[in-house]
Design an enzyme around this catalytic site. Structure first.
Site, PDB file in Angstrom:
ATOM      1  CG  ASP A   1      -1.826   0.699   1.548  1.00  0.00           C
ATOM      2  OD1 ASP A   1      -2.144   1.968   1.114  1.00  0.00           O
ATOM      3  OD2 ASP A   1      -3.270   0.492   1.291  1.00  0.00           O
ATOM      4  CB  ILE A   2       1.583   3.996  -2.276  1.00  0.00           C
ATOM      5  CG1 ILE A   2      -0.094   4.560  -2.640  1.00  0.00           C
ATOM      6  CG2 ILE A   2       1.535   3.468  -3.328  1.00  0.00           C
ATOM      7  CD1 ILE A   2      -0.471   5.615  -3.379  1.00  0.00           C
TER       8      ILE A   2
ATOM      9  CG  ASN B   1     -12.509  -1.680   4.493  1.00  0.00           C
ATOM     10  OD1 ASN B   1     -12.922  -2.489   5.733  1.00  0.00           O
ATOM     11  ND2 ASN B   1     -11.627  -1.434   4.565  1.00  0.00           N
TER      12      ASN B   1
ATOM     13  CD  GLN C   1     -15.318  -2.510  -2.086  1.00  0.00           C
ATOM     14  OE1 GLN C   1     -16.489  -2.679  -2.257  1.00  0.00           O
ATOM     15  NE2 GLN C   1     -14.859  -3.438  -2.979  1.00  0.00           N
ATOM     16  CD  GLU C   2      -9.389   5.495  -0.137  1.00  0.00           C
ATOM     17  OE1 GLU C   2      -8.549   6.782  -1.060  1.00  0.00           O
ATOM     18  OE2 GLU C   2      -9.406   4.924   0.735  1.00  0.00           O
TER      19      GLU C   2
ATOM     20  CG  HIS D   1      -8.855  -3.744  -1.733  1.00  0.00           C
ATOM     21  ND1 HIS D   1      -9.769  -3.642  -2.386  1.00  0.00           N
ATOM     22  CD2 HIS D   1      -8.359  -3.002  -0.851  1.00  0.00           C
ATOM     23  CE1 HIS D   1     -10.334  -1.884  -1.389  1.00  0.00           C
ATOM     24  NE2 HIS D   1      -9.402  -1.854  -0.944  1.00  0.00           N
TER      25      HIS D   1
ATOM     26  CG  HIS E   1      -6.768  -3.216   3.366  1.00  0.00           C
ATOM     27  ND1 HIS E   1      -5.975  -2.472   2.818  1.00  0.00           N
ATOM     28  CD2 HIS E   1      -7.897  -3.912   2.945  1.00  0.00           C
ATOM     29  CE1 HIS E   1      -6.617  -1.316   2.935  1.00  0.00           C
ATOM     30  NE2 HIS E   1      -7.569  -2.000   2.740  1.00  0.00           N
TER      31      HIS E   1
END
Length: 119
Positions: free
Chosen positions: A29-30, A85, A90-91, A96, A98
């Site tokens: 994750d950035i 999420n 969920q962004e 996905h 995490h």
């Protein structure tokens, strides 16, 4: 489709991949919540957990188990949280998972160094 993860999968946006196969990719994750925060993303676009097929979901969990060991061995974390999420939580609307490492003592490390330890 203007999906960030689809663009990463297609190579249109760079990522720090630590695992890839025909079904999924895993990358750092950035904007990590912890050192080694990793995302496991299926290459096929699924919106959320209600959309994804069970075969792909089981494969994601199998890879999560393998990456858990890699994170523990290479980063010496003390635990791992798996977070998935859905809906407004969920962004990015592409399924996905995490993997968020936990450390007893606060650990700081540059993303590039983390990538070197995991690739």
């Amino acid at each position: 489709m203007d999906c960030l993860f689809c663009k990463i999968i297609k190579g249109e946006i760079p990522s720090m991949k630590i695992y890839e196969d025909d079904i999924l990719i895993a990358f750092l994750d950035i904007n990590p919540l912890a050192v080694g925060h990793t995302l496991i993303v299926p290459k096929k676009h699924y919106k959320d957990i209600t959309d994804i097929d069970n075969t792909t979901l089981v494969h994601i969990i199998d890879v999560a188990k393998m990456l858990k060991e890699k994170l523990e061995n290479n980063l010496k974390c003390n635990g791992i949280s798996l977070i998935q999420n859905n809906g407004d939580a969920q962004e990015i609307k592409h399924f996905h998972l995490h993997l968020k490492p936990f450390y007893k003592n606060n650990k700081n490390m540059e993303l590039k160094k983390v990538y070197e330890l995991l690739s």
